[in-house]
Design a protein around this motif. Structure first.
Motif, PDB file in Angstrom:
ATOM      1  N   ALA A   1       0.221 -25.363 -22.050  1.00 19.62           N
ATOM      2  CA  ALA A   1       0.756 -24.399 -21.091  1.00 19.62           C
ATOM      3  C   ALA A   1       0.000 -24.442 -19.758  1.00 19.62           C
ATOM      4  CB  ALA A   1       0.688 -22.996 -21.680  1.00 19.62           C
ATOM      5  N   GLY A   2      -0.968 -25.358 -19.632  1.00 20.18           N
ATOM      6  CA  GLY A   2      -1.703 -25.505 -18.393  1.00 20.18           C
ATOM      7  C   GLY A   2      -2.811 -24.492 -18.200  1.00 20.18           C
ATOM      8  N   ILE A   3      -3.264 -23.882 -19.286  1.00 18.84           N
ATOM      9  CA  ILE A   3      -4.297 -22.850 -19.225  1.00 18.84           C
ATOM     10  C   ILE A   3      -5.668 -23.497 -19.411  1.00 18.84           C
ATOM     11  CG2 ILE A   3      -5.177 -20.766 -20.374  1.00 18.84           C
ATOM     12  CD1 ILE A   3      -2.214 -20.397 -21.391  1.00 18.84           C
ATOM     13  N   THR A   4      -6.644 -23.041 -18.662  1.00 18.78           N
ATOM     14  CA  THR A   4      -8.025 -23.468 -18.893  1.00 18.78           C
ATOM     15  C   THR A   4      -8.534 -22.735 -20.125  1.00 18.78           C
ATOM     16  OG1 THR A   4      -8.431 -23.821 -16.535  1.00 18.78           O
ATOM     17  CG2 THR A   4     -10.364 -23.564 -17.951  1.00 18.78           C
ATOM     18  N   VAL A   5      -8.813 -23.496 -21.178  1.00 26.35           N
ATOM     19  CA  VAL A   5      -9.162 -22.882 -22.464  1.00 26.35           C
ATOM     20  C   VAL A   5     -10.453 -23.488 -22.989  1.00 26.35           C
ATOM     21  CG1 VAL A   5      -7.652 -24.497 -23.710  1.00 26.35           C
ATOM     22  CG2 VAL A   5      -8.350 -22.363 -24.799  1.00 26.35           C
ATOM     23  N   HIS A   6     -11.300 -22.644 -23.552  1.00 26.86           N
ATOM     24  CA  HIS A   6     -12.571 -23.066 -24.136  1.00 26.86           C
ATOM     25  C   HIS A   6     -12.458 -22.937 -25.649  1.00 26.86           C
ATOM     26  CE1 HIS A   6     -14.396 -22.705 -20.077  1.00 26.86           C
ATOM     27  NE2 HIS A   6     -13.554 -21.687 -19.985  1.00 26.86           N
ATOM     28  N   MET A   7     -12.794 -24.000 -26.369  1.00 31.58           N
ATOM     29  CA  MET A   7     -12.688 -23.983 -27.826  1.00 31.58           C
ATOM     30  C   MET A   7     -14.014 -23.569 -28.425  1.00 31.58           C
ATOM     31  SD  MET A   7     -10.586 -24.315 -30.248  1.00 31.58           S
ATOM     32  CE  MET A   7     -10.379 -24.696 -31.982  1.00 31.58           C
ATOM     33  N   GLY A   8     -14.017 -22.422 -29.066  1.00 26.42           N
ATOM     34  CA  GLY A   8     -15.219 -21.898 -29.697  1.00 26.42           C
ATOM     35  C   GLY A   8     -15.943 -20.914 -28.806  1.00 26.42           C
ATOM     36  N   GLY A   9     -16.319 -19.785 -29.393  1.00 27.34           N
ATOM     37  CA  GLY A   9     -17.054 -18.777 -28.644  1.00 27.34           C
ATOM     38  C   GLY A   9     -17.381 -17.605 -29.550  1.00 27.34           C
ATOM     39  N   THR A  10     -18.477 -16.917 -29.229  1.00 28.80           N
ATOM     40  CA  THR A  10     -18.891 -15.741 -30.000  1.00 28.80           C
ATOM     41  C   THR A  10     -18.528 -14.485 -29.234  1.00 28.80           C
ATOM     42  OG1 THR A  10     -20.712 -16.917 -31.055  1.00 28.80           O
ATOM     43  CG2 THR A  10     -20.858 -14.515 -31.013  1.00 28.80           C
ATOM     44  N   TYR A  11     -17.866 -13.580 -29.932  1.00 31.20           N
ATOM     45  CA  TYR A  11     -17.320 -12.341 -29.366  1.00 31.20           C
ATOM     46  C   TYR A  11     -18.191 -11.177 -29.802  1.00 31.20           C
ATOM     47  CZ  TYR A  11     -13.507  -8.733 -28.940  1.00 31.20           C
ATOM     48  OH  TYR A  11     -12.718  -7.638 -28.669  1.00 31.20           O
ATOM     49  N   LEU A  12     -18.708 -10.425 -28.854  1.00 29.14           N
ATOM     50  CA  LEU A  12     -19.431  -9.188 -29.157  1.00 29.14           C
ATOM     51  C   LEU A  12     -18.400  -8.059 -29.200  1.00 29.14           C
ATOM     52  CD1 LEU A  12     -20.928  -6.414 -28.175  1.00 29.14           C
ATOM     53  CD2 LEU A  12     -22.283  -7.954 -29.595  1.00 29.14           C
ATOM     54  N   ALA A  13     -18.233  -7.451 -30.370  1.00 28.05           N
ATOM     55  CA  ALA A  13     -17.296  -6.330 -30.507  1.00 28.05           C
ATOM     56  C   ALA A  13     -18.058  -5.032 -30.300  1.00 28.05           C
ATOM     57  CB  ALA A  13     -16.649  -6.349 -31.883  1.00 28.05           C
ATOM     58  N   MET A  14     -17.759  -4.331 -29.216  1.00 29.83           N
ATOM     59  CA  MET A  14     -18.408  -3.060 -28.924  1.00 29.83           C
ATOM     60  C   MET A  14     -17.447  -1.915 -29.224  1.00 29.83           C
ATOM     61  SD  MET A  14     -18.268  -3.011 -24.727  1.00 29.83           S
ATOM     62  CE  MET A  14     -19.124  -1.448 -24.603  1.00 29.83           C
ATOM     63  N   GLU A  15     -17.977  -0.715 -29.398  1.00 27.20           N
ATOM     64  CA  GLU A  15     -17.128   0.413 -29.752  1.00 27.20           C
ATOM     65  C   GLU A  15     -16.271   0.873 -28.586  1.00 27.20           C
ATOM     66  OE1 GLU A  15     -15.193   2.599 -32.187  1.00 27.20           O
ATOM     67  OE2 GLU A  15     -16.995   1.672 -32.994  1.00 27.20           O
ATOM     68  N   GLY A  16     -16.870   1.007 -27.398  1.00 20.99           N
ATOM     69  CA  GLY A  16     -16.126   1.530 -26.260  1.00 20.99           C
ATOM     70  C   GLY A  16     -15.894   3.031 -26.404  1.00 20.99           C
ATOM     71  N   PRO A  17     -15.034   3.645 -25.596  1.00 19.49           N
ATOM     72  CA  PRO A  17     -14.158   2.989 -24.620  1.00 19.49           C
ATOM     73  C   PRO A  17     -14.838   2.661 -23.287  1.00 19.49           C
ATOM     74  CG  PRO A  17     -13.764   5.348 -24.574  1.00 19.49           C
ATOM     75  CD  PRO A  17     -14.774   5.109 -25.667  1.00 19.49           C
ATOM     76  N   GLN A  18     -16.089   3.100 -23.114  1.00 21.69           N
ATOM     77  CA  GLN A  18     -16.788   2.768 -21.885  1.00 21.69           C
ATOM     78  C   GLN A  18     -17.184   1.290 -21.879  1.00 21.69           C
ATOM     79  OE1 GLN A  18     -17.882   5.016 -24.112  1.00 21.69           O
ATOM     80  NE2 GLN A  18     -17.530   7.033 -23.198  1.00 21.69           N
ATOM     81  N   PHE A  19     -17.319   0.732 -20.686  1.00 23.04           N
ATOM     82  CA  PHE A  19     -17.819  -0.629 -20.569  1.00 23.04           C
ATOM     83  C   PHE A  19     -19.353  -0.629 -20.678  1.00 23.04           C
ATOM     84  CE2 PHE A  19     -13.774  -0.806 -18.087  1.00 23.04           C
ATOM     85  CZ  PHE A  19     -13.099  -1.695 -18.909  1.00 23.04           C
TER      86      PHE A  19
END
Length: 291
Positions: free
Chosen positions: A148-166
């Protein structure tokens, strides 16, 4: 060979899928309460598909109030085999810029106010989430994004925070420097854990909207900038999703990574000690092993 049914959970900015044939909004009842919204079902390129807006149409659920268990149960109950999560996130990496996509493979779960398992007293289950996403499904998402022509990175670690504040600046630097995370968001967990408990192949595509608050030249997160980036990311997300049916096909073999057999040896409670009420609630997600 089993039949493929793709489930897409759309995050902030992605509230629909273009091109669905025979599209119908279905209300699905679950033992865990109502899901975030009705589920849009139809076919895309001949493959059945279900779309669930994670926050509900009109964005009515906070990250903490999203009914994650009901969402996963409802998709499983409809016959979904492969779940693709699409969500907005912030980036901790200079080279992962706003507008880029990241196909995730790891998480650090810092949420604390959410129900994280279908199992509990009376039916104890332990699944492995050492590798929380499905490599086969993740590779399809990466290819669809590139096509689709998107710049995509394969692999990454996601920090899941509670929020709703940043994040505060100190938190942002901690997650980036000490934890080694790549992106941050508020909805990745417990969704990935629940998908594994439900024996669903799961892939997660993070759509970057900002640099969180660590970046010295971008300052704190600005919600107006995020909304502006969301619109472009949503268009890219829909373009990616449209390419998935052709890549996944109408039929599927058993998952080579065992996602669809995650409960094979996971239930520890003896059959005669299981809580009948909880077992009844598990009919969709664990019926294969509970009988």
């Amino acid at each position: 060979m089993a039949k493929t049914m793709i489930g897409v959970i759309g995050g902030s900015g992605l509230y629909e899928i273009d091109g669905l044939e025979n599209a119908t909004w279905q209300t699905v009842e679950t033992p865990w309460g109502p899901p975030s919204d009705a589920i849009l079902t139809g076919t895309l390129a001949g493959v059945p598909m279900a779309f669930l807006p994670r926050h509900g149409r009109g964005h009515v659920h906070t990250p903490s109030s999203v009914p994650y268990r009901a969402n996963i149960d409802a998709l499983k109950r409809l016959g979904v085999t492969d779940v693709i999560s699409v969500s907005a996130c912030g980036s901790f990496r200079e080279d992962m810029a706003p507008g880029d996509f990241v196909v995730l493979d790891q998480y650090i779960d810092r949420t604390f106010a959410r129900e994280k398992s279908f199992f509990g007293p009376g039916c104890v289950g332990h699944v492995s989430v050492a590798h929380p996403t499905c490599p086969r499904l993740s590779e399809a998402c990466e290819r669809a994004a590139r096509d689709a022509g998107i710049t995509v990175h394969m692999g990454g670690t996601y920090l899941a925070m509670e929020g709703p504040q940043f994040s505060t600046v100190a938190e942002s630097k901690l997650y980036r420097e000490a934890f080694g995370c790549d992106v941050i968001g508020m909805t990745g967990m417990p969704e990935a854990k629940l998908a594994r408990e439900a024996e669903l192949c799961y892939a997660s595509v993070a759509m970057i909207t900002d640099y969180d608050s660590w970046h010295p030249h971008h300052g704190e997160v600005d919600i107006s900038d995020i909304i502006a980036t969301l619109s472009g990311n949503a268009d890219k997300g829909r373009n990616m999703v449209r390419r998935l049916p052709a890549l996944l096909g109408a039929e599927r073999a058993p998952c080579p990574h065992g996602c669809d057999r995650a409960l094979e040896f996971a239930i520890l409670t003896a059959p005669d000690q299981r809580d009948p009420a909880l077992v009844a609630r598990l009919d969709a997600v664990a019926g294969r092993v509970l009988g």
